[in-house]
Scaffold this motif. Structure first.
Motif, PDB file in Angstrom:
ATOM      1  N   GLU A 105       0.801  -1.230   0.000  1.00 50.94           N
ATOM      2  CA  GLU A 105       0.000   0.000   0.000  1.00 50.94           C
ATOM      3  C   GLU A 105       0.831   1.277   0.000  1.00 50.94           C
ATOM      4  O   GLU A 105       0.293   2.367   0.092  1.00 50.94           O
ATOM      5  CB  GLU A 105      -0.954  -0.015   1.210  1.00 50.94           C
ATOM      6  N   ARG A 109       5.330   2.763  -5.885  1.00 48.79           N
ATOM      7  CA  ARG A 109       5.324   1.313  -6.051  1.00 48.79           C
ATOM      8  C   ARG A 109       6.709   0.851  -6.508  1.00 48.79           C
ATOM      9  O   ARG A 109       7.423   1.611  -7.179  1.00 48.79           O
ATOM     10  CB  ARG A 109       4.324   0.900  -7.128  1.00 48.79           C
ATOM     11  N   VAL A 134       3.826  -6.194 -10.733  1.00 46.32           N
ATOM     12  CA  VAL A 134       3.121  -5.244  -9.860  1.00 46.32           C
ATOM     13  C   VAL A 134       1.729  -5.070 -10.449  1.00 46.32           C
ATOM     14  O   VAL A 134       1.575  -4.524 -11.547  1.00 46.32           O
ATOM     15  CB  VAL A 134       3.843  -3.882  -9.785  1.00 46.32           C
ATOM     16  N   ASP A 136      -1.686  -3.181 -10.111  1.00 43.58           N
ATOM     17  CA  ASP A 136      -2.147  -1.974  -9.415  1.00 43.58           C
ATOM     18  C   ASP A 136      -3.472  -1.532 -10.028  1.00 43.58           C
ATOM     19  O   ASP A 136      -3.595  -0.420 -10.510  1.00 43.58           O
ATOM     20  CB  ASP A 136      -1.060  -0.892  -9.562  1.00 43.58           C
ATOM     21  N   ARG A 142      -6.397   0.802  -4.552  1.00 44.25           N
ATOM     22  CA  ARG A 142      -5.116   1.365  -4.075  1.00 44.25           C
ATOM     23  C   ARG A 142      -4.216   0.373  -3.343  1.00 44.25           C
ATOM     24  O   ARG A 142      -3.210   0.745  -2.753  1.00 44.25           O
ATOM     25  CB  ARG A 142      -5.323   2.618  -3.223  1.00 44.25           C
ATOM     26  N   ALA A 144      -1.804  -2.418  -4.141  1.00 46.29           N
ATOM     27  CA  ALA A 144      -1.140  -3.159  -5.222  1.00 46.29           C
ATOM     28  C   ALA A 144      -0.824  -4.577  -4.750  1.00 46.29           C
ATOM     29  O   ALA A 144      -0.756  -4.844  -3.541  1.00 46.29           O
ATOM     30  CB  ALA A 144       0.144  -2.443  -5.624  1.00 46.29           C
TER      31      ALA A 144
END
Ligand code: SF4
Ligand code: SF4
Length: 167
Positions: A105, A109, A134, A136, A142, A144
């Motif tokens: 979070e 990222r 990743v 997202d 919100r 990931a």
């Protein structure tokens, strides 16, 4: 020592709660490890699983239970857990590495291909990890879902990462 004294879950705590897949199941393919051992009124994980592998018997404060044979490690439950307690472990990701997927979070990222420090449940650095994926998406609200590759021997030890520029 129990997590009740240290604040850090151990494999023994997970075994006691029937939340640790067997060694044989880890060998078979990706599988969810639900590190949720407090009796709280919570159940989004149950509704997140398209294979109905997660259940909470009787009353909502009971611990989730998972049918490790029904679970195929799809990861759909990871971002749905408000406790950030669900991981997917793929022990045999390749010959030398395991893959760990976990909720993330923080901003920024991590980036795919980035080499980061992998940490254990206590937040201590265990080894280097390569960021593999990743996810997202808006649907994850919100949170990931990050997947990293680490040396296979750490499949049950690594649970998070530390980014260099955040230290
Ligand atoms: S990883 Fe996929 S199949 Fe396994 S419990 Fe989570 S949602 Fe269900
Ligand atoms: S959603 Fe997460 S915190 Fe809530 S019961 Fe399921 S695993 Fe535990």
């Amino acid at each position: 020592m129990s997590y009740k004294k240290t604040g850090v879950l151990t494999e023994t705590d997970l075994k006691k709660a029937h939340l640790l897949p067997s060694k044989e199941r880890f060998e078979k393919g990706p599988v969810a490890v639900i590190e949720c051992v407090e009796m709280i009124p919570c159940n989004p994980c149950v509704y997140a699983c398209p294979r109905k592998a997660i259940s909470i018997p009787q009353t909502i404060t009971n611990l989730p239970q998972i049918d490790f044979e029904l679970c195929n490690g799809c990861g759909a439950c990871i971002a749905r857990c408000p406790g950030l307690a669900i991981f997917v472990v793929h022990k045999n990701y390749n010959n030398k590495e395991a893959a760990i997927s976990f909720p993330y979070e923080f901003l920024p990222r991590p980036k795919v291909g980035e080499i980061v420090d992998a940490t254990d449940r206590k937040g201590q650095i265990v080894c280097k990890a390569r960021v593999e994926k990743v996810i997202d998406s808006k649907a994850n609200d919100r949170c990931a879902v990050v997947t990293i590759a680490v040396p296979k021997r750490y499949y049950n030890k690594v649970r998070f990462i530390k980014l260099k520029h955040l230290k």
